[in-house]
Design an enzyme around this catalytic site. Structure first.
Site, PDB file in Angstrom:
ATOM      1  CD  GLU A 161     -98.834  33.357  -4.776  1.00  0.00           C
ATOM      2  OE1 GLU A 161     -99.948  33.099  -5.236  1.00  0.00           O
ATOM      3  OE2 GLU A 161     -98.557  33.214  -3.564  1.00  0.00           O
ATOM      4  CD  GLU A 205    -100.129  33.651 -13.387  1.00  0.00           C
ATOM      5  OE1 GLU A 205     -99.476  34.310 -14.221  1.00  0.00           O
ATOM      6  OE2 GLU A 205     -99.994  33.802 -12.167  1.00  0.00           O
ATOM      7  CG  ASP A 209     -93.250  36.956 -15.504  1.00  0.00           C
ATOM      8  OD1 ASP A 209     -92.183  37.106 -14.874  1.00  0.00           O
ATOM      9  OD2 ASP A 209     -94.321  37.467 -15.146  1.00  0.00           O
ATOM     10  CG  LEU A 269    -108.495  42.087 -20.685  1.00  0.00           C
ATOM     11  CD1 LEU A 269    -108.845  40.707 -20.165  1.00  0.00           C
ATOM     12  CD2 LEU A 269    -107.345  42.655 -19.855  1.00  0.00           C
ATOM     13  CB  CYS A 300     -78.135  41.888  -6.451  1.00  0.00           C
ATOM     14  SG  CYS A 300     -78.621  42.608  -8.033  1.00  0.00           S
ATOM     15  CE1 TYR A 350     -94.922  33.359 -15.144  1.00  0.00           C
ATOM     16  CE2 TYR A 350     -97.058  33.597 -16.234  1.00  0.00           C
ATOM     17  CZ  TYR A 350     -96.236  33.801 -15.142  1.00  0.00           C
ATOM     18  OH  TYR A 350     -96.735  34.420 -14.036  1.00  0.00           O
TER      19      TYR A 350
HETATM   20  N1  ADE Z   1     -97.847  38.557 -12.820  1.00  0.00           N
HETATM   21  C1  ADE Z   1     -98.025  37.393 -13.449  1.00  0.00           C
HETATM   22  N2  ADE Z   1     -98.754  36.541 -12.720  1.00  0.00           N
HETATM   23  C2  ADE Z   1     -99.065  37.199 -11.573  1.00  0.00           C
HETATM   24  C3  ADE Z   1     -99.799  36.883 -10.428  1.00  0.00           C
HETATM   25  N3  ADE Z   1    -100.373  35.697 -10.298  1.00  0.00           N
HETATM   26  N4  ADE Z   1     -99.891  37.804  -9.449  1.00  0.00           N
HETATM   27  C4  ADE Z   1     -99.315  38.988  -9.607  1.00  0.00           C
HETATM   28  N5  ADE Z   1     -98.620  39.366 -10.657  1.00  0.00           N
HETATM   29  C5  ADE Z   1     -98.487  38.485 -11.652  1.00  0.00           C
END
Ligand code: ADE
Length: 353
Positions: A198, A57, A156, A100, A224, A138
């Site tokens: 997920e 994360e 997020d 990163l 939607c 988050y």
């Molecule tokens: N975006 C944020 N967290 C994620 C995760 N655990 N798996 C895939 N996409 C993500």
């Protein structure tokens, strides 16, 4: 933990059947990701390792899934458990994080690992996780739901986009975000909070994408409002971003044979604690002054650009040779340095070699 029953809930009765449809889709289409326990394994009782969930994360706040996956493998091979990371040298972790970006995250990553190692276990709730360094709303929700099965939301930017479309949210974006947060919290199913989180991530990444949402195959299309209107990509409606200020400076690629001159940046501040090339101040206006040992030096090779969170940077890359390292600097083999540099210095070095 409360389980959602059949009864309509207070905030979002119109979405009552959405979680089941989304989970059904997820069971068939879940992405296979290295930090995940897939739907089949979860059904068989497996739970993901909180260390891996947390690490992923934090990395994913920073970059795309493929890029994060490379770093994730490198980190988990070198530091397989939170105790291993907690015992690592600061410089090694900062170097492994290089590329990163946003290095305060790497410092908080280490702080967090050390707190968890000292406590002997992870906090198992959203509230407890929120107390740890570098864990915001988050991440606390995501780790609580994914690793500990707490009925917590993980909202997020991707989830904001999905719900902005479901709602055809036209209001002021800050208020809409608060509305979305409340709705998602309300919708999290008590029995499968991790998979729900997920599933929303996968929906946002593979179907409800920013530019060309693929509504044709979307499992939540019946709910939607943006799809019903006919222009889902109009959402979310956000205020225009302010232009970033522009800063300029010079960076020095100083060589002695195969070695390049490096410094360790101060712990506090931008790129804190990272290995770096020597550089002048970065200013919005006015000339920058060079250190004495670089005053005479001279070949300008070109310019590198880098976008930081709060400003855009342009640096002239100056190359020359020295015999002795000035005080406060060291020599390092150029390839080794490149691997440990944050992107802006890696770019500058690349231009120079
Ligand atoms: N975006 C944020 N967290 C994620 C995760 N655990 N798996 C895939 N996409 C993500």
């Amino acid at each position: 933990m409360r389980s959602r029953g059949k009864a309509a809930n207070a905030v979002s009765p119109e979405f009552e059947d959405l979680p089941a449809a989304l989970l059904d889709w997820y069971a068939r289409h879940a992405r296979d990701l290295p930090w995940r326990v897939g739907p089949k394994a979860r059904a068989a009782g497996a739970t993901p390792d909180p260390y891996r969930v947390w690490l992923a994360e934090i990395m994913l706040q920073q970059t795309t899934v493929p890029h994060a996956a490379r770093y994730f493998h490198a980190f988990t091979e070198r530091w397989p458990a939170v105790d291993d990371l907690a015992a690592a040298e600061d410089g090694d972790v900062m170097a492994a994080w290089a590329g990163l970006g946003y290095y305060a995250r790497a410092r908080n990553l280490l702080k967090c690992a050390r707190e968890v190692a000292a406590a002997g276990a992870w906090p198992k709730t959203e509230k407890g996780l929120r107390e740890l360094p570098g864990i915001g709303a988050y991440t606390a929700g995501a780790v609580a739901a994914l690793a500990f099965g707490e009925r917590a939301p993980a909202v997020d930017g991707n989830v904001d986009r999905v719900f902005a479309r479901l709602l055809a949210a036209k209001g002021e974006w800050k208020e809409e975000k608060a509305r979305i947060a409340a709705i998602v919290r309300d919708l999290v199913p008590g029995d499968r909070p991790g998979e729900f989180a997920e599933a929303l991530m996968d929906l946002g990444a593979t179907i409800c994408t920013p530019k060309r949402p693929n509504c044709l195959i979307c499992p939540v299309r019946p709910w939607c409002a943006a799809h019903a209107e006919g222009e889902p990509e109009r959402y979310p409606v956000k205020p225009a971003k302010k232009a970033k200020p522009k800063r300029k400076g010079e960076v020095f690629a100083v060589f002695r044979g195969d070695d390049v001159l490096v410094e360790r940046r101060p712990d506090k501040g931008l790129l804190g604690g990272m290995l770096a090339l020597p550089t002048t101040e970065w200013k919005e206006a006015g000339d920058v002054s060079r250190p004495v040992w670089a005053e005479e030096a001279g070949e300008t090779l070109g310019e590198v650009r880098h976008v930081f969170t709060h400003f855009e940077l342009r640096l002239d890359v100056i190359r020359f040779s020295l015999e002795a390292a000035p005080d406060g600097y060291d020599w390092m083999e150029a390839g080794t340095a490149a691997d440990a540099f944050p992107s802006v210095f890696a770019k500058a070095l690349k231009l120079a070699v």
